[in-house]
Design a protein around this motif. Sequence first.
Motif, mmCIF file in Angstrom:
data_model
loop_
_atom_site.group_PDB
_atom_site.id
_atom_site.type_symbol
_atom_site.label_atom_id
_atom_site.label_comp_id
_atom_site.label_asym_id
_atom_site.label_seq_id
_atom_site.Cartn_x
_atom_site.Cartn_y
_atom_site.Cartn_z
ATOM 1 N N ALA A 6 1.059 -1.166 -0.123
ATOM 2 C CA ALA A 6 -0.140 0.091 -0.135
ATOM 3 C C ALA A 6 0.714 1.294 -0.149
ATOM 4 O O ALA A 6 0.617 2.220 -0.481
ATOM 5 C CB ALA A 6 -0.855 0.009 1.138
ATOM 6 N N ARG A 7 1.940 1.191 0.615
ATOM 7 C CA ARG A 7 2.896 2.371 0.810
ATOM 8 C C ARG A 7 3.410 2.843 -0.687
ATOM 9 O O ARG A 7 3.941 3.917 -0.957
ATOM 10 C CB ARG A 7 3.924 2.152 1.947
ATOM 11 C CG ARG A 7 3.582 2.277 3.211
ATOM 12 C CD ARG A 7 4.543 2.431 4.142
ATOM 13 N NE ARG A 7 5.207 1.118 4.261
ATOM 14 C CZ ARG A 7 4.727 0.378 5.054
ATOM 15 N NH1 ARG A 7 3.865 0.512 5.929
ATOM 16 N NH2 ARG A 7 5.529 -1.010 5.311
ATOM 17 N N LYS A 8 3.491 1.588 -1.731
ATOM 18 C CA LYS A 8 4.060 1.771 -2.779
ATOM 19 C C LYS A 8 3.134 2.286 -3.886
ATOM 20 O O LYS A 8 3.501 2.707 -5.208
ATOM 21 C CB LYS A 8 4.713 0.536 -3.172
ATOM 22 C CG LYS A 8 5.814 0.076 -2.379
ATOM 23 C CD LYS A 8 6.289 -1.018 -2.730
ATOM 24 C CE LYS A 8 7.563 -1.611 -1.987
ATOM 25 N NZ LYS A 8 8.016 -2.783 -2.391
ATOM 26 N N ILE A 9 1.900 2.543 -3.525
ATOM 27 C CA ILE A 9 0.784 2.793 -4.648
ATOM 28 C C ILE A 9 0.539 3.989 -4.452
ATOM 29 O O ILE A 9 0.306 4.815 -3.176
ATOM 30 C CB ILE A 9 -0.563 1.895 -4.107
ATOM 31 C CG1 ILE A 9 -0.317 0.393 -4.514
ATOM 32 C CG2 ILE A 9 -1.504 2.455 -5.038
ATOM 33 C CD1 ILE A 9 -1.602 -0.348 -3.828
ATOM 34 N N ARG A 10 0.523 4.982 -5.522
ATOM 35 C CA ARG A 10 -0.030 6.254 -5.740
ATOM 36 C C ARG A 10 -1.321 6.439 -6.697
ATOM 37 O O ARG A 10 -1.430 5.816 -7.613
ATOM 38 C CB ARG A 10 1.177 7.053 -6.300
ATOM 39 C CG ARG A 10 2.355 7.034 -5.667
ATOM 40 C CD ARG A 10 2.308 7.702 -4.268
ATOM 41 N NE ARG A 10 3.504 7.544 -3.352
ATOM 42 C CZ ARG A 10 3.821 6.667 -2.316
ATOM 43 N NH1 ARG A 10 3.079 5.846 -2.050
ATOM 44 N NH2 ARG A 10 4.972 6.811 -1.824
ATOM 45 N N TYR A 11 -1.904 7.351 -6.280
ATOM 46 C CA TYR A 11 -3.261 7.678 -7.120
ATOM 47 C C TYR A 11 -2.989 9.024 -7.993
ATOM 48 O O TYR A 11 -2.955 9.868 -7.307
ATOM 49 C CB TYR A 11 -4.449 7.701 -6.274
ATOM 50 C CG TYR A 11 -5.877 8.040 -7.038
ATOM 51 C CD1 TYR A 11 -6.090 9.296 -6.849
ATOM 52 C CD2 TYR A 11 -6.498 7.303 -7.904
ATOM 53 C CE1 TYR A 11 -7.172 10.077 -7.699
ATOM 54 C CE2 TYR A 11 -7.531 7.793 -8.491
ATOM 55 C CZ TYR A 11 -7.890 8.989 -8.461
ATOM 56 O OH TYR A 11 -9.094 9.450 -9.216
ATOM 57 N N ILE A 12 -3.416 9.192 -9.176
ATOM 58 C CA ILE A 12 -2.926 10.332 -9.886
ATOM 59 C C ILE A 12 -4.055 10.592 -10.657
ATOM 60 O O ILE A 12 -4.573 9.729 -11.483
ATOM 61 C CB ILE A 12 -1.925 10.410 -10.788
ATOM 62 C CG1 ILE A 12 -0.499 10.074 -9.962
ATOM 63 C CG2 ILE A 12 -1.616 11.731 -11.679
ATOM 64 C CD1 ILE A 12 0.760 9.826 -10.700
ATOM 65 N N ALA A 13 -5.265 11.643 -10.666
ATOM 66 C CA ALA A 13 -6.115 11.691 -11.251
ATOM 67 C C ALA A 13 -5.745 12.240 -12.847
ATOM 68 O O ALA A 13 -5.060 12.906 -12.870
ATOM 69 C CB ALA A 13 -6.963 12.946 -10.824
ATOM 70 N N ASP A 14 -6.398 11.557 -13.638
ATOM 71 C CA ASP A 14 -6.016 11.661 -15.203
ATOM 72 C C ASP A 14 -7.027 12.131 -15.991
ATOM 73 O O ASP A 14 -7.952 11.656 -15.846
ATOM 74 C CB ASP A 14 -5.576 10.275 -15.722
ATOM 75 C CG ASP A 14 -5.045 10.344 -17.177
ATOM 76 O OD1 ASP A 14 -5.240 11.515 -17.932
ATOM 77 O OD2 ASP A 14 -4.468 9.353 -17.475
ATOM 78 N N PRO A 15 -7.094 13.681 -16.323
ATOM 79 C CA PRO A 15 -8.268 14.162 -17.090
ATOM 80 C C PRO A 15 -8.509 13.360 -18.258
ATOM 81 O O PRO A 15 -9.603 13.777 -18.676
ATOM 82 C CB PRO A 15 -7.506 15.404 -17.428
ATOM 83 C CG PRO A 15 -6.145 15.567 -17.039
ATOM 84 C CD PRO A 15 -5.689 14.481 -16.424
ATOM 85 N N ALA A 16 -7.757 12.241 -18.653
ATOM 86 C CA ALA A 16 -8.230 11.611 -20.046
ATOM 87 C C ALA A 16 -9.335 10.862 -19.526
ATOM 88 O O ALA A 16 -9.939 10.392 -20.652
ATOM 89 C CB ALA A 16 -7.036 10.829 -20.553
ATOM 90 N N PHE A 17 -9.709 10.648 -18.491
ATOM 91 C CA PHE A 17 -10.793 9.834 -18.000
ATOM 92 C C PHE A 17 -11.693 10.701 -17.264
ATOM 93 O O PHE A 17 -11.898 10.652 -15.915
ATOM 94 C CB PHE A 17 -9.994 8.731 -17.043
ATOM 95 C CG PHE A 17 -9.362 7.838 -17.564
ATOM 96 C CD1 PHE A 17 -9.828 6.602 -18.458
ATOM 97 C CD2 PHE A 17 -7.848 7.786 -17.636
ATOM 98 C CE1 PHE A 17 -9.013 5.835 -18.942
ATOM 99 C CE2 PHE A 17 -7.086 6.995 -18.279
ATOM 100 C CZ PHE A 17 -7.531 6.031 -18.998
#
Length: 102
Positions: A6-17
């Motif tokens: 879990a510490r290795k996971i990042r969430y990035i909002a992608d405007p393409a979606f």
Amino acid sequence: MIAQLARKIRYIADPAFDTRDGYGGKLVIALRDGTFIERTEPYHWGSPELPISAHDIYDKFEANTAASHLVGNVGKIISMIAALEDVGRVGDIVELCRREQD
């Protein structure tokens, strides 16, 4: 082990979606050797474009309730929901879903 992952996971909002266009997403896994593994899903499971079957819904319900107080009633709840038009009282289903009172 899960906490380390879990510490290795990042969430990035992608405007393409754009959420108005199907709630899609993209997963990118970066390996230590510099390799990237990617998978894109333009639609979420259960959308009109990627429908979910009743069987899949029942399987998911069963998996989600496997460790809950519902485990003894899951089969009956699924059967009643599958034949909802024949259920005399929806309250009967609700009662099966309630936590037992001490």
